[in-house]
Scaffold this motif. Structure first.
Motif, PDB file in Angstrom:
ATOM      1  N   MET A 133      15.490 -12.347  -3.466  1.00  0.00           N
ATOM      2  CA  MET A 133      15.122 -11.774  -2.178  1.00  0.00           C
ATOM      3  C   MET A 133      14.702 -12.911  -1.251  1.00  0.00           C
ATOM      4  SD  MET A 133      12.337  -8.783  -1.285  1.00  0.00           S
ATOM      5  CE  MET A 133      13.163  -7.385  -1.984  1.00  0.00           C
ATOM      6  N   ASN A 134      14.957 -12.741  -0.005  1.00  0.00           N
ATOM      7  CA  ASN A 134      14.616 -13.738   1.002  1.00  0.00           C
ATOM      8  C   ASN A 134      13.095 -13.959   1.038  1.00  0.00           C
ATOM      9  OD1 ASN A 134      14.245 -15.236   3.299  1.00  0.00           O
ATOM     10  ND2 ASN A 134      15.655 -14.033   4.534  1.00  0.00           N
ATOM     11  N   GLN A 135      12.691 -15.224   1.174  1.00  0.00           N
ATOM     12  CA  GLN A 135      11.262 -15.562   1.175  1.00  0.00           C
ATOM     13  C   GLN A 135      10.533 -14.899   2.336  1.00  0.00           C
ATOM     14  OE1 GLN A 135      10.467 -19.714   1.548  1.00  0.00           O
ATOM     15  NE2 GLN A 135       8.261 -19.462   1.516  1.00  0.00           N
ATOM     16  N   GLY A 136      11.139 -14.896   3.510  1.00  0.00           N
ATOM     17  CA  GLY A 136      10.493 -14.286   4.670  1.00  0.00           C
ATOM     18  C   GLY A 136      10.340 -12.786   4.531  1.00  0.00           C
ATOM     19  N   LEU A 137      11.360 -12.151   3.966  1.00  0.00           N
ATOM     20  CA  LEU A 137      11.300 -10.701   3.767  1.00  0.00           C
ATOM     21  C   LEU A 137      10.242 -10.335   2.730  1.00  0.00           C
ATOM     22  CD1 LEU A 137      12.466  -7.926   4.408  1.00  0.00           C
ATOM     23  CD2 LEU A 137      14.149  -8.316   2.609  1.00  0.00           C
ATOM     24  N   THR A 138      10.169 -11.118   1.662  1.00  0.00           N
ATOM     25  CA  THR A 138       9.148 -10.879   0.645  1.00  0.00           C
ATOM     26  C   THR A 138       7.749 -11.052   1.225  1.00  0.00           C
ATOM     27  OG1 THR A 138      10.672 -11.718  -1.034  1.00  0.00           O
ATOM     28  CG2 THR A 138       8.373 -11.522  -1.657  1.00  0.00           C
ATOM     29  N   MET A 139       7.572 -12.067   2.049  1.00  0.00           N
ATOM     30  CA  MET A 139       6.281 -12.300   2.694  1.00  0.00           C
ATOM     31  C   MET A 139       5.930 -11.138   3.625  1.00  0.00           C
ATOM     32  SD  MET A 139       3.718 -14.395   2.954  1.00  0.00           S
ATOM     33  CE  MET A 139       4.173 -16.055   2.556  1.00  0.00           C
ATOM     34  N   LEU A 140       6.905 -10.640   4.363  1.00  0.00           N
ATOM     35  CA  LEU A 140       6.668  -9.527   5.282  1.00  0.00           C
ATOM     36  C   LEU A 140       6.278  -8.259   4.527  1.00  0.00           C
ATOM     37  CD1 LEU A 140       6.786  -8.361   8.172  1.00  0.00           C
ATOM     38  CD2 LEU A 140       9.182  -7.816   7.703  1.00  0.00           C
ATOM     39  N   ILE A 141       6.996  -7.963   3.451  1.00  0.00           N
ATOM     40  CA  ILE A 141       6.677  -6.772   2.660  1.00  0.00           C
ATOM     41  C   ILE A 141       5.280  -6.897   2.050  1.00  0.00           C
ATOM     42  CG2 ILE A 141       7.304  -5.469   0.590  1.00  0.00           C
ATOM     43  CD1 ILE A 141      10.239  -6.121   1.267  1.00  0.00           C
ATOM     44  N   GLY A 142       4.952  -8.083   1.556  1.00  0.00           N
ATOM     45  CA  GLY A 142       3.621  -8.303   1.001  1.00  0.00           C
ATOM     46  C   GLY A 142       2.536  -8.137   2.039  1.00  0.00           C
ATOM     47  N   PHE A 143       2.764  -8.689   3.225  1.00  0.00           N
ATOM     48  CA  PHE A 143       1.762  -8.550   4.282  1.00  0.00           C
ATOM     49  C   PHE A 143       1.599  -7.103   4.709  1.00  0.00           C
ATOM     50  CE2 PHE A 143       0.627  -8.398   8.789  1.00  0.00           C
ATOM     51  CZ  PHE A 143      -0.605  -9.019   8.734  1.00  0.00           C
ATOM     52  N   LEU A 144       2.706  -6.377   4.821  1.00  0.00           N
ATOM     53  CA  LEU A 144       2.616  -4.965   5.212  1.00  0.00           C
ATOM     54  C   LEU A 144       1.862  -4.144   4.167  1.00  0.00           C
ATOM     55  CD1 LEU A 144       6.121  -4.298   6.766  1.00  0.00           C
ATOM     56  CD2 LEU A 144       3.931  -4.448   7.947  1.00  0.00           C
ATOM     57  N   LEU A 145       2.131  -4.395   2.891  1.00  0.00           N
ATOM     58  CA  LEU A 145       1.395  -3.678   1.839  1.00  0.00           C
ATOM     59  C   LEU A 145      -0.089  -4.005   1.900  1.00  0.00           C
ATOM     60  CD1 LEU A 145       3.768  -3.954  -1.247  1.00  0.00           C
ATOM     61  CD2 LEU A 145       3.003  -1.865  -0.131  1.00  0.00           C
ATOM     62  N   LEU A 146      -0.407  -5.277   2.072  1.00  0.00           N
ATOM     63  CA  LEU A 146      -1.807  -5.691   2.165  1.00  0.00           C
ATOM     64  C   LEU A 146      -2.484  -5.047   3.371  1.00  0.00           C
ATOM     65  CD1 LEU A 146      -4.140  -7.612   1.247  1.00  0.00           C
ATOM     66  CD2 LEU A 146      -3.152  -9.290   2.784  1.00  0.00           C
ATOM     67  N   ALA A 147      -1.854  -5.126   4.526  1.00  0.00           N
ATOM     68  CA  ALA A 147      -2.455  -4.588   5.744  1.00  0.00           C
ATOM     69  C   ALA A 147      -2.600  -3.070   5.683  1.00  0.00           C
ATOM     70  CB  ALA A 147      -1.614  -4.990   6.959  1.00  0.00           C
ATOM     71  N   LEU A 148      -1.561  -2.380   5.214  1.00  0.00           N
ATOM     72  CA  LEU A 148      -1.643  -0.918   5.137  1.00  0.00           C
ATOM     73  C   LEU A 148      -2.683  -0.471   4.117  1.00  0.00           C
ATOM     74  CD1 LEU A 148       2.080   0.175   5.407  1.00  0.00           C
ATOM     75  CD2 LEU A 148       0.262   0.548   7.069  1.00  0.00           C
ATOM     76  N   GLY A 149      -2.782  -1.185   3.007  1.00  0.00           N
ATOM     77  CA  GLY A 149      -3.793  -0.840   2.015  1.00  0.00           C
ATOM     78  C   GLY A 149      -5.201  -1.019   2.551  1.00  0.00           C
ATOM     79  N   LEU A 150      -5.437  -2.164   3.187  1.00  0.00           N
ATOM     80  CA  LEU A 150      -6.770  -2.409   3.758  1.00  0.00           C
ATOM     81  C   LEU A 150      -7.099  -1.419   4.865  1.00  0.00           C
ATOM     82  CD1 LEU A 150      -6.940  -6.302   3.944  1.00  0.00           C
ATOM     83  CD2 LEU A 150      -8.353  -4.792   2.554  1.00  0.00           C
ATOM     84  N   LEU A 151      -6.152  -1.214   5.772  1.00  0.00           N
ATOM     85  CA  LEU A 151      -6.403  -0.285   6.878  1.00  0.00           C
ATOM     86  C   LEU A 151      -6.612   1.145   6.393  1.00  0.00           C
ATOM     87  CD1 LEU A 151      -3.979  -1.487   9.688  1.00  0.00           C
ATOM     88  CD2 LEU A 151      -6.474  -1.421   9.760  1.00  0.00           C
ATOM     89  N   SER A 152      -5.853   1.551   5.384  1.00  0.00           N
ATOM     90  CA  SER A 152      -6.015   2.930   4.906  1.00  0.00           C
ATOM     91  C   SER A 152      -7.365   3.131   4.233  1.00  0.00           C
ATOM     92  CB  SER A 152      -4.877   3.303   3.960  1.00  0.00           C
ATOM     93  OG  SER A 152      -4.908   2.505   2.807  1.00  0.00           O
ATOM     94  N   ILE A 153      -7.872   2.110   3.537  1.00  0.00           N
ATOM     95  CA  ILE A 153      -9.211   2.227   2.939  1.00  0.00           C
ATOM     96  C   ILE A 153     -10.272   2.254   4.028  1.00  0.00           C
ATOM     97  CG2 ILE A 153     -10.939   0.992   1.572  1.00  0.00           C
ATOM     98  CD1 ILE A 153      -8.718   0.202  -0.341  1.00  0.00           C
ATOM     99  N   ILE A 154     -10.150   1.387   5.014  1.00  0.00           N
ATOM    100  CA  ILE A 154     -11.133   1.334   6.100  1.00  0.00           C
ATOM    101  C   ILE A 154     -11.115   2.637   6.896  1.00  0.00           C
ATOM    102  CG2 ILE A 154     -11.704   0.200   8.281  1.00  0.00           C
ATOM    103  CD1 ILE A 154     -10.733  -2.434   6.932  1.00  0.00           C
ATOM    104  N   LEU A 155      -9.919   3.128   7.214  1.00  0.00           N
ATOM    105  CA  LEU A 155      -9.822   4.364   7.997  1.00  0.00           C
ATOM    106  C   LEU A 155     -10.295   5.586   7.215  1.00  0.00           C
ATOM    107  CD1 LEU A 155      -6.444   3.858   9.887  1.00  0.00           C
ATOM    108  CD2 LEU A 155      -8.758   3.735  10.815  1.00  0.00           C
ATOM    109  N   SER A 156     -10.094   5.583   5.902  1.00  0.00           N
ATOM    110  CA  SER A 156     -10.543   6.741   5.122  1.00  0.00           C
ATOM    111  C   SER A 156     -12.068   6.828   5.077  1.00  0.00           C
ATOM    112  CB  SER A 156      -9.975   6.676   3.698  1.00  0.00           C
ATOM    113  OG  SER A 156     -10.521   5.595   2.983  1.00  0.00           O
ATOM    114  N   MET A 157     -12.743   5.709   5.324  1.00  0.00           N
ATOM    115  CA  MET A 157     -14.208   5.741   5.371  1.00  0.00           C
ATOM    116  C   MET A 157     -14.724   6.510   6.579  1.00  0.00           C
ATOM    117  SD  MET A 157     -15.303   1.939   4.250  1.00  0.00           S
ATOM    118  CE  MET A 157     -14.720   1.201   2.752  1.00  0.00           C
ATOM    119  N   VAL A 158     -13.932   6.571   7.641  1.00  0.00           N
ATOM    120  CA  VAL A 158     -14.345   7.311   8.834  1.00  0.00           C
ATOM    121  C   VAL A 158     -13.607   8.640   8.962  1.00  0.00           C
ATOM    122  CG1 VAL A 158     -15.061   5.261  10.105  1.00  0.00           C
ATOM    123  CG2 VAL A 158     -12.708   6.054  10.289  1.00  0.00           C
ATOM    124  N   GLY A 159     -12.815   8.995   7.943  1.00  0.00           N
ATOM    125  CA  GLY A 159     -12.174  10.300   7.924  1.00  0.00           C
ATOM    126  C   GLY A 159     -10.806  10.360   8.564  1.00  0.00           C
TER     127      GLY A 159
END
Length: 70
Positions: free
Chosen positions: A1-27
């Protein structure tokens, strides 16, 4: 897999995971991640943590981690 694409997918998973945990704290939740809550709040939290860990691992390997010494 392309290095840039792998980095993008990893960043999106990281960001969505963090944001979903933070947002779930406020409902607030992402609409496309609501299926996780059907298993219960504890399992949903663990799945979000797994998203974060998988994102970090993908970003690490995309940058060339674990290269064999030359």
């Amino acid at each position: 897999m392309n290095q840039g694409l792998t980095m993008l997918i990893g960043f999106l998973l990281l960001a969505l995971g963090l944001l979903s945990i933070i947002l779930s704290m406020v409902g607030v939740q992402f609409a496309f991640l609501l299926w996780m809550n059907s298993f219960g709040p504890g399992v949903a939290f663990v799945l979000k943590l797994l998203m974060i860990v998988l994102g970090i691992v993908l970003m690490y390997f995309a940058q060339g981690g674990m290269r064999s010494p030359d």
